[in-house]
Design a protein around this motif. Structure first.
Motif, PDB file in Angstrom:
ATOM      1  N   ASN A  24      37.817  59.533  34.103  1.00  0.00           N
ATOM      2  CA  ASN A  24      38.910  58.698  33.594  1.00  0.00           C
ATOM      3  C   ASN A  24      38.970  57.383  34.360  1.00  0.00           C
ATOM      4  OD1 ASN A  24      40.307  60.647  31.725  1.00  0.00           O
ATOM      5  ND2 ASN A  24      40.277  61.832  33.627  1.00  0.00           N
ATOM      6  N   VAL A  25      39.039  56.274  33.623  1.00  0.00           N
ATOM      7  CA  VAL A  25      39.131  54.949  34.245  1.00  0.00           C
ATOM      8  C   VAL A  25      40.161  54.112  33.495  1.00  0.00           C
ATOM      9  CG1 VAL A  25      36.688  55.016  34.958  1.00  0.00           C
ATOM     10  CG2 VAL A  25      37.335  53.826  32.838  1.00  0.00           C
ATOM     11  N   ALA A  26      40.583  53.018  34.149  1.00  0.00           N
ATOM     12  CA  ALA A  26      41.470  52.052  33.492  1.00  0.00           C
ATOM     13  C   ALA A  26      41.023  50.661  33.915  1.00  0.00           C
ATOM     14  CB  ALA A  26      42.920  52.284  33.911  1.00  0.00           C
TER      15      ALA A  26
ATOM     16  N   PRO B 229      43.722  57.299  35.884  1.00  0.00           N
ATOM     17  CA  PRO B 229      44.360  56.129  36.474  1.00  0.00           C
ATOM     18  C   PRO B 229      45.070  55.257  35.446  1.00  0.00           C
ATOM     19  CG  PRO B 229      42.022  55.712  36.202  1.00  0.00           C
ATOM     20  CD  PRO B 229      42.269  57.126  35.726  1.00  0.00           C
TER      21      PRO B 229
ATOM     22  N   GLU C  51      41.310  44.589  48.442  1.00  0.00           N
ATOM     23  CA  GLU C  51      41.926  45.801  47.900  1.00  0.00           C
ATOM     24  C   GLU C  51      42.728  46.451  49.026  1.00  0.00           C
ATOM     25  OE1 GLU C  51      39.594  49.325  47.352  1.00  0.00           O
ATOM     26  OE2 GLU C  51      41.028  50.217  45.979  1.00  0.00           O
TER      27      GLU C  51
ATOM     28  N   VAL D 284      46.239  51.010  35.477  1.00  0.00           N
ATOM     29  CA  VAL D 284      46.177  49.761  36.251  1.00  0.00           C
ATOM     30  C   VAL D 284      46.898  48.676  35.466  1.00  0.00           C
ATOM     31  CG1 VAL D 284      44.724  48.057  37.423  1.00  0.00           C
ATOM     32  CG2 VAL D 284      43.909  50.404  37.196  1.00  0.00           C
TER      33      VAL D 284
ATOM     34  N   ASN E 185      52.878  61.194  42.501  1.00  0.00           N
ATOM     35  CA  ASN E 185      51.691  60.993  43.348  1.00  0.00           C
ATOM     36  C   ASN E 185      51.845  59.633  44.016  1.00  0.00           C
ATOM     37  OD1 ASN E 185      49.180  60.229  44.399  1.00  0.00           O
ATOM     38  ND2 ASN E 185      48.019  61.144  42.709  1.00  0.00           N
TER      39      ASN E 185
ATOM     40  N   ARG F 281      31.049  54.052  45.999  1.00  0.00           N
ATOM     41  CA  ARG F 281      32.110  55.047  45.814  1.00  0.00           C
ATOM     42  C   ARG F 281      32.494  55.174  44.345  1.00  0.00           C
ATOM     43  NH1 ARG F 281      36.979  53.138  49.126  1.00  0.00           N
ATOM     44  NH2 ARG F 281      36.293  51.188  48.216  1.00  0.00           N
TER      45      ARG F 281
ATOM     46  N   SER G 291      44.597  45.549  43.856  1.00  0.00           N
ATOM     47  CA  SER G 291      43.422  44.679  43.896  1.00  0.00           C
ATOM     48  C   SER G 291      43.869  43.253  43.593  1.00  0.00           C
ATOM     49  CB  SER G 291      42.415  45.168  42.845  1.00  0.00           C
ATOM     50  OG  SER G 291      41.360  44.264  42.644  1.00  0.00           O
TER      51      SER G 291
ATOM     52  N   GLY H   9      42.496  62.416  44.797  1.00  0.00           N
ATOM     53  CA  GLY H   9      43.597  62.142  43.876  1.00  0.00           C
ATOM     54  C   GLY H   9      44.241  60.780  44.055  1.00  0.00           C
ATOM     55  N   ALA H  10      43.726  59.959  44.966  1.00  0.00           N
ATOM     56  CA  ALA H  10      44.264  58.609  45.165  1.00  0.00           C
ATOM     57  C   ALA H  10      43.445  57.610  44.345  1.00  0.00           C
ATOM     58  CB  ALA H  10      44.219  58.246  46.646  1.00  0.00           C
ATOM     59  N   PRO H  11      44.089  56.535  43.878  1.00  0.00           N
ATOM     60  CA  PRO H  11      43.354  55.563  43.074  1.00  0.00           C
ATOM     61  C   PRO H  11      42.551  54.577  43.924  1.00  0.00           C
ATOM     62  CG  PRO H  11      45.648  54.893  43.252  1.00  0.00           C
ATOM     63  CD  PRO H  11      45.522  56.204  43.990  1.00  0.00           C
ATOM     64  N   GLN H  12      41.529  54.003  43.337  1.00  0.00           N
ATOM     65  CA  GLN H  12      40.811  52.845  43.878  1.00  0.00           C
ATOM     66  C   GLN H  12      40.804  51.793  42.772  1.00  0.00           C
ATOM     67  OE1 GLN H  12      36.521  53.035  44.090  1.00  0.00           O
ATOM     68  NE2 GLN H  12      36.386  51.507  45.697  1.00  0.00           N
ATOM     69  N   VAL H  13      41.015  50.531  43.128  1.00  0.00           N
ATOM     70  CA  VAL H  13      40.961  49.454  42.134  1.00  0.00           C
ATOM     71  C   VAL H  13      40.140  48.308  42.711  1.00  0.00           C
ATOM     72  CG1 VAL H  13      42.270  47.862  40.660  1.00  0.00           C
ATOM     73  CG2 VAL H  13      43.299  50.046  41.323  1.00  0.00           C
ATOM     74  N   THR H  14      39.121  47.867  41.982  1.00  0.00           N
ATOM     75  CA  THR H  14      38.320  46.735  42.462  1.00  0.00           C
ATOM     76  C   THR H  14      37.963  45.820  41.297  1.00  0.00           C
ATOM     77  OG1 THR H  14      36.354  48.131  42.257  1.00  0.00           O
ATOM     78  CG2 THR H  14      37.260  47.871  44.467  1.00  0.00           C
TER      79      THR H  14
ATOM     80  N   ASN I  34      50.161  57.854  45.981  1.00  0.00           N
ATOM     81  CA  ASN I  34      48.992  57.042  46.333  1.00  0.00           C
ATOM     82  C   ASN I  34      48.810  55.910  45.334  1.00  0.00           C
ATOM     83  OD1 ASN I  34      47.783  58.735  48.551  1.00  0.00           O
ATOM     84  ND2 ASN I  34      47.920  60.241  46.888  1.00  0.00           N
TER      85      ASN I  34
ATOM     86  N   VAL J  57      48.167  56.866  39.619  1.00  0.00           N
ATOM     87  CA  VAL J  57      47.487  57.996  38.976  1.00  0.00           C
ATOM     88  C   VAL J  57      48.508  58.792  38.177  1.00  0.00           C
ATOM     89  CG1 VAL J  57      46.091  60.071  39.331  1.00  0.00           C
ATOM     90  CG2 VAL J  57      45.749  58.058  40.786  1.00  0.00           C
TER      91      VAL J  57
ATOM     92  N   ARG K 250      42.458  51.959  28.854  1.00  0.00           N
ATOM     93  CA  ARG K 250      42.135  53.213  29.531  1.00  0.00           C
ATOM     94  C   ARG K 250      41.065  53.928  28.722  1.00  0.00           C
ATOM     95  NH1 ARG K 250      47.394  55.576  29.135  1.00  0.00           N
ATOM     96  NH2 ARG K 250      48.024  53.619  28.177  1.00  0.00           N
TER      97      ARG K 250
ATOM     98  N   ASN L  61      35.381  62.398  38.153  1.00  0.00           N
ATOM     99  CA  ASN L  61      36.550  62.244  37.281  1.00  0.00           C
ATOM    100  C   ASN L  61      36.277  61.057  36.371  1.00  0.00           C
ATOM    101  OD1 ASN L  61      38.997  61.452  36.102  1.00  0.00           O
ATOM    102  ND2 ASN L  61      40.233  61.948  37.905  1.00  0.00           N
TER     103      ASN L  61
ATOM    104  N   VAL M 160      39.654  57.194  40.158  1.00  0.00           N
ATOM    105  CA  VAL M 160      40.424  58.130  40.991  1.00  0.00           C
ATOM    106  C   VAL M 160      39.466  58.847  41.937  1.00  0.00           C
ATOM    107  CG1 VAL M 160      42.000  60.092  41.007  1.00  0.00           C
ATOM    108  CG2 VAL M 160      42.174  58.373  39.204  1.00  0.00           C
TER     109      VAL M 160
ATOM    110  N   LEU N 164      39.124  47.387  37.836  1.00  0.00           N
ATOM    111  CA  LEU N 164      38.800  48.729  37.370  1.00  0.00           C
ATOM    112  C   LEU N 164      39.389  49.775  38.308  1.00  0.00           C
ATOM    113  CD1 LEU N 164      37.082  50.365  35.276  1.00  0.00           C
ATOM    114  CD2 LEU N 164      35.322  50.465  37.051  1.00  0.00           C
ATOM    115  N   GLY N 165      40.194  50.641  37.731  1.00  0.00           N
ATOM    116  CA  GLY N 165      40.772  51.738  38.489  1.00  0.00           C
ATOM    117  C   GLY N 165      40.000  53.021  38.255  1.00  0.00           C
TER     118      GLY N 165
ATOM    119  N   ALA O  86      46.820  51.744  44.759  1.00  0.00           N
ATOM    120  CA  ALA O  86      45.838  50.755  45.227  1.00  0.00           C
ATOM    121  C   ALA O  86      46.157  49.441  44.549  1.00  0.00           C
ATOM    122  CB  ALA O  86      44.413  51.195  44.883  1.00  0.00           C
TER     123      ALA O  86
ATOM    124  N   ARG P 295      44.804  49.905  49.783  1.00  0.00           N
ATOM    125  CA  ARG P 295      45.250  51.229  49.345  1.00  0.00           C
ATOM    126  C   ARG P 295      46.379  51.684  50.264  1.00  0.00           C
ATOM    127  NH1 ARG P 295      40.212  53.946  50.198  1.00  0.00           N
ATOM    128  NH2 ARG P 295      39.414  51.891  50.784  1.00  0.00           N
TER     129      ARG P 295
END
Lengths: 131, 131
Positions: free
Chosen positions: A62-64, B29, B78, B31, B60, A52, B66, A27-32, B62, B23, A80, A60, A23, A20-21, B64, B80
């Motif tokens: 929005n997810v993917a 995001p 993960e 992914v 952008n 987090r 996973s 503005g940086a992504p996280q994916v776990t 940035n 992003v 998405r 925000n 933001v 799952l991504g 990540a 980043r």
């Protein structure tokens, strides 16, 4: 409403891990990796208000989600979407529904953060798939 | 410079699929599953200048990544980081280095987008791991 293509619907129905991504506020992504369940309308995830990921989607929505098929790794589905609702799960019923789906054995007493658990409901808006 | 924890370095050394988050210009995001290679300094990916992922990281930088362990799915890493360089790969040497790493058999003549291929080099800035 976005349809999940019939050719790839099994990837949401099987208990596969998703990635799952979200933001971050900068503005940086996280994916776990995540557990998820698909009910035909929403993709649903568990998290807690201490994580987090929760704070990211509040700021925000929005997810993917990316899922690939362990038996055919070039087969994948990306969904998405937008977080439409966040529901409390303070009795952790949704958490344990997911734990059962993924064959994860855990006693209710071992889930320390139940008071903070939430169910995140995502409405798909786009899909991309291959294979 | 961020160190990859020794406990999880194998997950970058083994040819596991990663799920790369970028992003989009609208702040949402994306992914997708990716091949990658880790050289001790950079995580490197292949893409082409015709792909959305390329345009996202130009706008952008940035990203990540996973990765979870297929044998122990609750073990994950993960990473980043930031795209530091994008190098042309118009002879597709880097693409085929990755194809070899992942055991993907493909003739050079079958790669139609070689003229647009690029190597994306990401410097890790943070890691999160479990298991």
């Amino acid at each position: 409403m976005t349809e999940i293509p019939a050719s790839h619907r099994d990837m949401l129905e099987r208990p596969l891990f998703g990635h799952l991504g979200t933001v971050k506020p900068d503005g940086a992504p996280q994916v776990t990796p995540v557990w998820f369940v698909w009910d035909g309308e929403f993709l649903a995830f568990t998290t807690s208000t201490q994580r987090r990921k929760y704070h990211h989607v509040v700021a925000n929505p929005n997810v993917a989600l990316s899922v690939n098929d362990p038996e055919q790794p070039y087969r994948y589905l990306e969904v998405r979407g937008t977080v439409e609702r966040i529901e409390p799960d303070t009795d952790a019923d949704f958490f344990f529904q997911l734990a059962d789906r993924y064959g994860f054995e855990m006693g209710r007493g071992d889930l320390g953060d139940a008071p903070y658990r939430v169910k995140i409901l995502v409405r798909p808006t786009h899909t991309t798939q291959q294979g």
